[in-house]
Motif scaffolding. Structure first.
Motif, PDB file in Angstrom:
ATOM      1  N   THR A  61       1.161  -0.803  -0.147  1.00  0.00           N
ATOM      2  CA  THR A  61       0.115  -0.021  -0.038  1.00  0.00           C
ATOM      3  C   THR A  61       0.957   1.370   0.177  1.00  0.00           C
ATOM      4  O   THR A  61       0.468   1.891  -0.607  1.00  0.00           O
ATOM      5  N   ALA A  62       1.782   0.961   1.043  1.00  0.00           N
ATOM      6  CA  ALA A  62       2.617   1.906   0.846  1.00  0.00           C
ATOM      7  C   ALA A  62       3.610   2.459  -0.220  1.00  0.00           C
ATOM      8  O   ALA A  62       3.902   3.505  -1.274  1.00  0.00           O
ATOM      9  N   ILE A  65       1.696   4.567  -3.131  1.00  0.00           N
ATOM     10  CA  ILE A  65       0.991   5.733  -2.446  1.00  0.00           C
ATOM     11  C   ILE A  65       2.452   7.019  -2.807  1.00  0.00           C
ATOM     12  O   ILE A  65       2.073   7.280  -3.418  1.00  0.00           O
ATOM     13  N   GLY A  68       2.457   6.946  -6.767  1.00  0.00           N
ATOM     14  CA  GLY A  68       1.278   7.847  -7.503  1.00  0.00           C
ATOM     15  C   GLY A  68       2.549   9.098  -6.285  1.00  0.00           C
ATOM     16  O   GLY A  68       2.215  10.542  -7.702  1.00  0.00           O
ATOM     17  N   LEU A  69       2.713   9.743  -5.828  1.00  0.00           N
ATOM     18  CA  LEU A  69       2.819  11.353  -5.263  1.00  0.00           C
ATOM     19  C   LEU A  69       4.512  11.448  -6.182  1.00  0.00           C
ATOM     20  O   LEU A  69       4.514  12.332  -6.254  1.00  0.00           O
ATOM     21  N   LEU A  97      -6.429  -1.486  -5.159  1.00  0.00           N
ATOM     22  CA  LEU A  97      -5.462  -1.075  -4.217  1.00  0.00           C
ATOM     23  C   LEU A  97      -4.468  -0.478  -5.391  1.00  0.00           C
ATOM     24  O   LEU A  97      -3.738   0.722  -5.244  1.00  0.00           O
ATOM     25  N   LEU A 100      -4.626   3.800  -6.345  1.00  0.00           N
ATOM     26  CA  LEU A 100      -3.199   4.432  -5.061  1.00  0.00           C
ATOM     27  C   LEU A 100      -3.085   4.960  -6.337  1.00  0.00           C
ATOM     28  O   LEU A 100      -3.002   6.127  -6.118  1.00  0.00           O
ATOM     29  N   THR A 101      -2.510   4.740  -6.670  1.00  0.00           N
ATOM     30  CA  THR A 101      -0.961   5.079  -7.282  1.00  0.00           C
ATOM     31  C   THR A 101      -1.468   6.014  -8.047  1.00  0.00           C
ATOM     32  O   THR A 101      -1.498   7.964  -8.404  1.00  0.00           O
ATOM     33  N   ALA A 104      -3.550   9.037  -6.025  1.00  0.00           N
ATOM     34  CA  ALA A 104      -2.165   9.838  -5.522  1.00  0.00           C
ATOM     35  C   ALA A 104      -1.471  10.590  -6.475  1.00  0.00           C
ATOM     36  O   ALA A 104      -1.425  11.790  -5.907  1.00  0.00           O
ATOM     37  N   THR A 108      -2.047  14.795  -5.290  1.00  0.00           N
ATOM     38  CA  THR A 108      -0.993  15.299  -6.016  1.00  0.00           C
ATOM     39  C   THR A 108      -0.373  16.637  -7.229  1.00  0.00           C
ATOM     40  O   THR A 108       0.019  17.724  -6.569  1.00  0.00           O
TER      41      THR A 108
END
Length: 248
Positions: A61-62, A65, A68-69, A97, A100-101, A104, A108
């Motif tokens: 998950t991290a 993310i 994506g950031l 999940l 998420l990318t 994020a 951003t």
């Protein structure tokens, strides 16, 4: 009489070599400070390092993310996207999940008020050595195709430890070759961990030549580093299975 005991967890999971985060992060910060990359570039570098660290620690998950950031901060933030998506698919991360990318990245970019599009051709890579606008469409197609191929290839491999670092370094170098405006901070930081010191020398030379406004020489040095990293992974497989001969 002996009683069979179940295997311990550390015997089931492959042993991983921890990423020297301080060394990699310090190198990336140093490179950005020398070449004045700016705060967004530095944040993107930290996010890309987080992608590799999270992948190694199986924090998917991290990892998604962070990918994506990085994408939402700068254009070259997508350089490790094939690693993040490939590892996630390989580890059978739940499909929702994967959203998420892009979420994020979009959040951003919206927070910054602008999409992270390339603002120049840079001094390294294929775009830097081709006439302005003459091959942009071809380079875009090559970049998308190569990214898709690498992502698909990584879904068949179990990346951990040194294999993860080596693959991330190759992907970063390949991305720097096709992205129009890129930073060499992450390629240099990851190349510090390469067992072959010639790889680090070639990547540092590529960065220095790019800073000296010598795009052709910088690109040739970048290609040399990529070949040096790639060669150990391309050799005959013992059972003549071509799938084992590439990216083993």
């Amino acid at each position: 009489m002996t009683v069979d005991t179940p295997p311990s967890l550390h015997r089931i999971l492959p042993r991983t070599d921890p990423l020297p985060v301080i060394l990699v992060t310090g190198t990336a910060i140093l490179v950005e400070a020398i070449f004045a990359g700016g705060p967004k570039a530095l944040l993107a570098d930290l996010a890309l390092i987080a992608v590799v660290v999270a992948a190694g620690e199986r924090r998917y998950t991290a990892m998604l993310i962070a990918a994506g950031l990085a994408c939402g901060l700068v254009a070259y933030g997508a350089m490790l996207l094939p690693v993040a998506i490939g590892v996630a698919i390989r580890r059978r991360v739940r499909a929702p999940l994967l959203l998420l990318t892009p979420v994020a990245a979009a959040a951003t970019a919206m927070a910054l008020g602008a999409m992270p599009l390339p603002d120049g051709r840079g001094m390294i890579g294929l775009a830097a050595i081709t006439p302005d606008g003459a091959a942009d469409g071809l380079l875009l197609a090559v970049g998308i195709g190569a990214s898709a191929w690498v992502t698909a290839s990584l879904t068949t491999r179990s990346l951990h430890g040194r294999a993860l670092i080596s693959t991330a370094t190759m992907v970063a170098l390949g991305a720097a070759l096709v992205i129009q405006q890129t930073s060499m901070a992450i390629p240099v930081a990851l190349a510090v961990l390469a067992p072959d010191r010639r790889v680090l020398a070639a990547v540092v030379a590529a960065s220095a030549l790019a800073a000296s406004a010598l795009p052709l020489a910088a690109t040739l040095a970048l290609v040399t580093a990529l070949i040096l990293l790639w060669r150990p992974h391309v050799r005959s497989a013992a059972n003549d299975n071509p799938r084992l001969a590439v990216l083993r």
